[in-house]
Every structure is written in structure tokens, then in C-alpha cells.
Motif scaffolding. Structure first.
Motif, short mmCIF file in Angstrom:
data_model
loop_
_atom_site.label_atom_id
_atom_site.label_comp_id
_atom_site.label_asym_id
_atom_site.label_seq_id
_atom_site.Cartn_x
_atom_site.Cartn_y
_atom_site.Cartn_z
N ILE A 37 0.83 -1.20 0.00
CA ILE A 37 0.00 0.00 0.00
C ILE A 37 0.87 1.25 0.00
O ILE A 37 0.63 2.18 -0.78
N VAL A 38 1.87 1.30 0.85
CA VAL A 38 2.76 2.47 0.88
C VAL A 38 3.44 2.66 -0.46
O VAL A 38 3.52 3.78 -0.97
N ASP A 39 3.91 1.58 -1.07
CA ASP A 39 4.56 1.69 -2.38
C ASP A 39 3.60 2.25 -3.43
O ASP A 39 3.97 3.11 -4.23
N SER A 40 2.36 1.79 -3.41
CA SER A 40 1.37 2.26 -4.37
C SER A 40 1.04 3.73 -4.15
O SER A 40 1.03 4.53 -5.09
N VAL A 41 0.77 4.10 -2.90
CA VAL A 41 0.44 5.49 -2.58
C VAL A 41 1.64 6.40 -2.86
O VAL A 41 1.49 7.48 -3.41
N ARG A 42 2.83 5.94 -2.51
CA ARG A 42 4.04 6.73 -2.75
C ARG A 42 4.22 6.98 -4.25
O ARG A 42 4.50 8.09 -4.67
N GLY A 43 4.03 5.94 -5.05
CA GLY A 43 4.20 6.08 -6.49
C GLY A 43 3.25 7.11 -7.08
O GLY A 43 3.66 7.95 -7.88
N GLU A 44 1.98 7.06 -6.67
CA GLU A 44 1.01 8.02 -7.19
C GLU A 44 1.19 9.39 -6.55
O GLU A 44 1.08 10.41 -7.21
N GLY A 45 1.44 9.41 -5.25
CA GLY A 45 1.55 10.66 -4.52
C GLY A 45 2.76 11.50 -4.89
O GLY A 45 2.68 12.72 -4.97
N GLU A 46 3.89 10.85 -5.11
CA GLU A 46 5.11 11.60 -5.43
C GLU A 46 5.01 12.28 -6.79
O GLU A 46 5.62 13.32 -6.99
N GLU A 47 4.26 11.69 -7.71
CA GLU A 47 4.07 12.35 -9.01
C GLU A 47 3.34 13.67 -8.84
O GLU A 47 3.55 14.60 -9.61
N LEU A 48 2.49 13.75 -7.83
CA LEU A 48 1.64 14.91 -7.64
C LEU A 48 2.16 15.89 -6.58
O LEU A 48 2.10 17.09 -6.77
N ALA A 49 2.63 15.35 -5.48
CA ALA A 49 2.97 16.19 -4.33
C ALA A 49 4.47 16.36 -4.13
O ALA A 49 4.89 17.14 -3.29
N GLY A 50 5.27 15.61 -4.86
CA GLY A 50 6.71 15.70 -4.69
C GLY A 50 7.23 14.58 -3.81
O GLY A 50 6.46 13.79 -3.27
N PRO A 51 8.54 14.50 -3.67
CA PRO A 51 9.16 13.41 -2.92
C PRO A 51 8.69 13.34 -1.46
O PRO A 51 8.46 14.35 -0.82
N MET A 52 8.57 12.12 -0.99
CA MET A 52 8.20 11.88 0.40
C MET A 52 9.43 11.44 1.17
O MET A 52 10.17 10.59 0.72
N LYS A 53 9.63 12.06 2.33
CA LYS A 53 10.74 11.66 3.19
C LYS A 53 10.44 10.35 3.88
O LYS A 53 11.29 9.49 4.01
N ARG A 54 9.21 10.25 4.37
CA ARG A 54 8.85 9.10 5.19
C ARG A 54 7.36 8.86 5.03
O ARG A 54 6.57 9.78 4.92
N ALA A 55 6.95 7.58 5.04
CA ALA A 55 5.54 7.23 4.96
C ALA A 55 5.26 6.08 5.93
O ALA A 55 6.07 5.17 6.07
N VAL A 56 4.12 6.16 6.60
CA VAL A 56 3.72 5.13 7.56
C VAL A 56 2.29 4.72 7.24
O VAL A 56 1.45 5.57 6.93
N VAL A 57 2.01 3.43 7.32
CA VAL A 57 0.65 2.94 7.04
C VAL A 57 0.05 2.37 8.31
O VAL A 57 0.74 1.75 9.12
N GLU A 58 -1.23 2.62 8.50
CA GLU A 58 -2.01 2.01 9.57
C GLU A 58 -3.11 1.20 8.90
O GLU A 58 -3.85 1.72 8.07
#
Length: 122
Positions: A37-58
Motif C-alpha cells: 500500500i505504501v509503495d502504491s500510494v508513494r508512487g502516485e503521490g510523489e508524481e503529484l505532491a513531490g518526494p516523500m521523506k517518510r511514509a507510515v501505514v495504519e
């Protein structure tokens, strides 16, 4: 008497078939699903919002069975700019592959960045 035993056995078999074959995910499956899930969200999110330093899933709920999973989740991420963003959704898949993912809600900042994209509407 024999008729009642067969009736009870048939009813039990029918109930067994009607109940989904999902149970709670075990720890190993939760880790695998969370990473997917983090990989999927990161892939889509970084295209739009820019690089993510850290991501956590609950995982609010994770049901699995053998290799399948069905889960509700919330991913929180810190963008390179320092902003904290989050997205909530629902995902289904097999092993560590997501077959379908839907996003329900997102933080105000992420929603504003993604208003005209798939991440906002999926």
C-alpha cells in the motif's frame, strides 16, 4: 431422526459456504500488505505532491486468507517540504500485489494538490 440429522448437516454446509474465507491477517501478511500500500500510494503521490521523506501505514482492518487480502488503511507521509499529508482508502489484492485500491479521504493539502487527478477520485 435421520431426516433431522441430514437437515442439520445440510444447513451447516450451507452456512459454511456462505461465510467468506477471510480471517484476520497475520503479522507477516500485515507487513507485506502495508508495504504494498505504501509503495502504491508513494508512487502516485510523489508524481503529484513531490518526494516523500517518510511514509507510515495504519491498517484499520486487514482480512486475509491464504494469499488474498482485503483491508482499509490510512497512509501518513511527510513530504520533502515538511508538510504532513495523509490518505485513507480500501485495497484488495493477492500476496503483495494490489488488484484494486480506492481512496476515500485525504488531508486538505493532499486533496488540493490532487483535485484533478486519479488519486483524488479513486
Amino acid at each position: 431422526m435421520m431426516k433431522s440429522i441430514f437437515g442439520t448437516a445440510a444447513a451447516a454446509a450451507l452456512l459454511t459456504l456462505a461465510v467468506p474465507a477471510f480471517a484476520e491477517c497475520d503479522v507477516k501478511q500485515e507487513q507485506m500488505v502495508g508495504k504494498a500500500i505504501v509503495d502504491s500510494v508513494r508512487g502516485e503521490g510523489e508524481e503529484l505532491a513531490g518526494p516523500m521523506k517518510r511514509a507510515v501505514v495504519e491498517l484499520d482492518r486487514c482480512e486475509g486468507g491464504s494469499i488474498h487480502f482485503d483491508t482499509r488503511f490510512r497512509v501518513k507521509a511527510v513530504l520533502e517540504s515538511g508538510k504532513l499529508v495523509w490518505v485513507e482508502g480500501h485495497a484488495k489484492g493477492v500476496n503483495d500485489q494490489i488488484d484494486s485500491i480506492e481512496y476515500y479521504r485525504a488531508s486538505t493539502e493532499l486533496a488540493a494538490m490532487t483535485r484533478s487527478t486519479g488519486l483524488a477520485s479513486r
